[in-house]
Scaffold this motif. Sequence first.
Motif, PDB file in Angstrom:
ATOM      1  N   ARG A   1       1.213  -8.024  -0.688  1.00  0.00           N
ATOM      2  CA  ARG A   1       1.676  -7.237   0.836  1.00  0.00           C
ATOM      3  C   ARG A   1       0.425  -6.342   1.434  1.00  0.00           C
ATOM      4  N   SER A   2      -0.328  -6.113   0.552  1.00  0.00           N
ATOM      5  CA  SER A   2      -1.051  -4.490   0.365  1.00  0.00           C
ATOM      6  C   SER A   2      -1.713  -4.433   1.796  1.00  0.00           C
ATOM      7  N   PHE A   3      -2.427  -5.895   2.292  1.00  0.00           N
ATOM      8  CA  PHE A   3      -3.589  -5.245   3.694  1.00  0.00           C
ATOM      9  C   PHE A   3      -2.687  -5.392   4.983  1.00  0.00           C
ATOM     10  N   ALA A   4      -1.225  -5.285   4.912  1.00  0.00           N
ATOM     11  CA  ALA A   4      -0.214  -6.017   6.112  1.00  0.00           C
ATOM     12  C   ALA A   4       0.889  -4.561   5.906  1.00  0.00           C
TER      13      ALA A   4
ATOM     14  N   ASP B   1      -5.812  -0.974   5.651  1.00  0.00           N
ATOM     15  CA  ASP B   1      -7.332  -1.771   6.076  1.00  0.00           C
ATOM     16  C   ASP B   1      -8.148   0.400   4.919  1.00  0.00           C
TER      17      ASP B   1
ATOM     18  N   HIS C   1      -8.143  -2.530  -1.903  1.00  0.00           N
ATOM     19  CA  HIS C   1      -7.053  -2.671  -2.566  1.00  0.00           C
ATOM     20  C   HIS C   1      -7.297  -2.919  -3.654  1.00  0.00           C
TER      21      HIS C   1
ATOM     22  N   LYS D   1     -11.964 -10.314  10.568  1.00  0.00           N
ATOM     23  CA  LYS D   1     -11.090  -9.232  11.679  1.00  0.00           C
ATOM     24  C   LYS D   1     -10.266  -8.407   9.832  1.00  0.00           C
ATOM     25  N   ARG D   2     -10.259  -6.874  10.413  1.00  0.00           N
ATOM     26  CA  ARG D   2     -10.230  -6.209   9.240  1.00  0.00           C
ATOM     27  C   ARG D   2      -9.074  -6.368   9.030  1.00  0.00           C
ATOM     28  N   PRO D   3      -8.732  -6.234   7.859  1.00  0.00           N
ATOM     29  CA  PRO D   3      -6.764  -6.168   7.838  1.00  0.00           C
ATOM     30  C   PRO D   3      -6.351  -5.018   8.476  1.00  0.00           C
ATOM     31  N   LYS D   4      -5.331  -5.121   8.618  1.00  0.00           N
ATOM     32  CA  LYS D   4      -4.171  -4.119   9.888  1.00  0.00           C
ATOM     33  C   LYS D   4      -4.204  -2.742   8.705  1.00  0.00           C
TER      34      LYS D   4
ATOM     35  N   THR E   1       0.775  -1.426   0.271  1.00  0.00           N
ATOM     36  CA  THR E   1       0.186  -0.245   0.201  1.00  0.00           C
ATOM     37  C   THR E   1       0.668   0.815   0.174  1.00  0.00           C
TER      38      THR E   1
END
Length: 648
Positions: free
Chosen positions: A528-531, A485, A488, A480-483, A47
């Motif tokens: 790895r965009s969610f993290a 958020d 994406h 669980k919502r992504p780190k 991200t």
Amino acid sequence: MATPTEEMKNSLNFRRFEDGETEWDSWDEKIFVEDTSHKCPTYVHKTPPCQGSCPSGHDIRGWLAIVRGQEKPVEGMDWKEYAFKRATDSNPFPSMMGRVCPAPCQGGCNRNDVEDFVGINSVEQFIGDTALAEGYKFTAGEDTGKKVAVIGGGPAGMAAAFQLRKLGHGVTVFERDPELGGMMRYGIPNYRISHEKLAAEIQRIVDMGVEVKTGISVGTDVAVADLEKEYGAILWALGCQSGRGLPVDGWEGTPNCVSGVAYLKAFNAGRMKATGKKVVCIGGGDTSIDVISVARRIGYNAAIGNPEDIVADESMVHDQVIADGAEQAEATLTSLFTKGKMFAAEHEINDALEEGCTILDGVMPLEVIIGDDGRATGLKVCDCTMDGMTPVPVEGTERVLEADLIVSAIGQGGDMKGVEDMANDRNLIDADKNYQVPGKLGHFVAGDIVRPHLLTTAIGQAAVAVESIDHYMKSEELGKRPKVDVHHFDLMQKLHEAGLDPEHFDSQAGDQRGANTANYAVHNYEDRSFAEVIPSNDLFLGHFEFTPRNLRTDDVPSGDAVLHHFKERMNGLSEEETVNEAKRCMSCGMCFECDNCVVFCPQDAVFRVKKNEATTGRYVDTDYSRCIGCHICHDVCPTGYIQMGLGE
């Protein structure tokens, strides 16, 4: 943080690397770097910080790539409409937000470490204005038969209605005021945003099949219990249209002491056409700047009598004769913080000064001075310093600012009349991480009524709340919502759009392990965009030459010409300027097809994907039989998309 405007004007060469940055940051890296030399490149999507800094989770990098011409639209669609589709995936108000959003995305932009941020807002405004001019529409999803009641037609409520209709759910919006828009309609003056364009952006959402009921207060005109019976879920998006009073002696009960919210609503509703001769506003944010700028524009006319009457009585309307007979009014803003630390946008502060407003910074209110008739005659103030968020008075600096109208713009609160059982001890509504109302099954909440903040925050909360509503009405567990958020980029969706879907995987077809030529898998790609949000030190900044920002111009009237000047201040960029500004985007965390890795690979291991198999995120690949793990492709990748990950 964004580079200050004055620094950009005076220092056009930004040193990309500090002196002394020639050593490893740690002994571990220096000693053990050689044991990683065998690794080969993989392509890792992360991200970008603009998106990570955006409360509505805009795919900013995505629509900038479309505008610049790097990402191609689907067949038969113009790039402007394609950019509009991508930009409004998260935010249905590009024309408005391109004008008034304070743009935390620009503060997060990695380009600040080269010379100056990308003008994201200006590109968004172009996308939004073009969409209105071309008549681009939204499309509702297939009808699910489920219905949601949205309480409040402001930015959160209408953004939620938009997201719900995309999913195919029925929506009814209940709005207390005569018109939709909330604080965008009643809180922002028409010279900052076009109310005609705002109405058009709202109508575009209504046209998706949204039912609208205006002039209705839920809790008084309609019982909450009745809505619970009729609708599958209820979203509370009440906003905060109740202004906070000034916590000093003499404020409470004094008639000509009013809130900034009420003052601006009287103007934006078209009722107030003149004001007091001497208006003093206490604040420091954008609302307070709007108050004093409005006062300068509408001016003073003695014929109105007490200037607070029009603010307090919503049935009163000034006629045009009042406006025609107005003369210049004095408008003064006091702020606890100095100008450099005020919450208002820098350009808004500068515009107000150009328009003849007085800004007294580093000043705190002490007492409202009341005359024999019970009305305020002035505000006693003194200089102050700040201890965190606490003002410390400077002795011996007390003085009185004359005023016949005092406006408090120090914050907003909720109006929970009729729905008091929903309120917490701050007169707002509680929310959990999924924007459900704790202890109220089927009730959800978004926007300022959770916590007064930015318009873009309300829009982002609405999208999360809608996801929660969708799961709730389907009786699905909330995951669980992504780190990170945000909305994406989805490579699988992009491959589908380009007609490049992977083949069907047949689990019965025998041993298929390690088949790097199998077309049922997307090879050599990691999301790895969610993290992770990619920082500037993961980019090759040396690739980017100094390129000045394409700046929008302002038509800001002088103090002598401000009276009755209601023309929109901000001018948009031309199409050419917009494209050039989008080209300044460094595409952090995603390939933008510069060919550096192909050109500099000494083994010809990195190669372009065949044109008929390529799309965004799949522009290059690696022949691992040739790769020697030299890391050169990683070192010269401007966007940080190439990571040396294979070979662990």
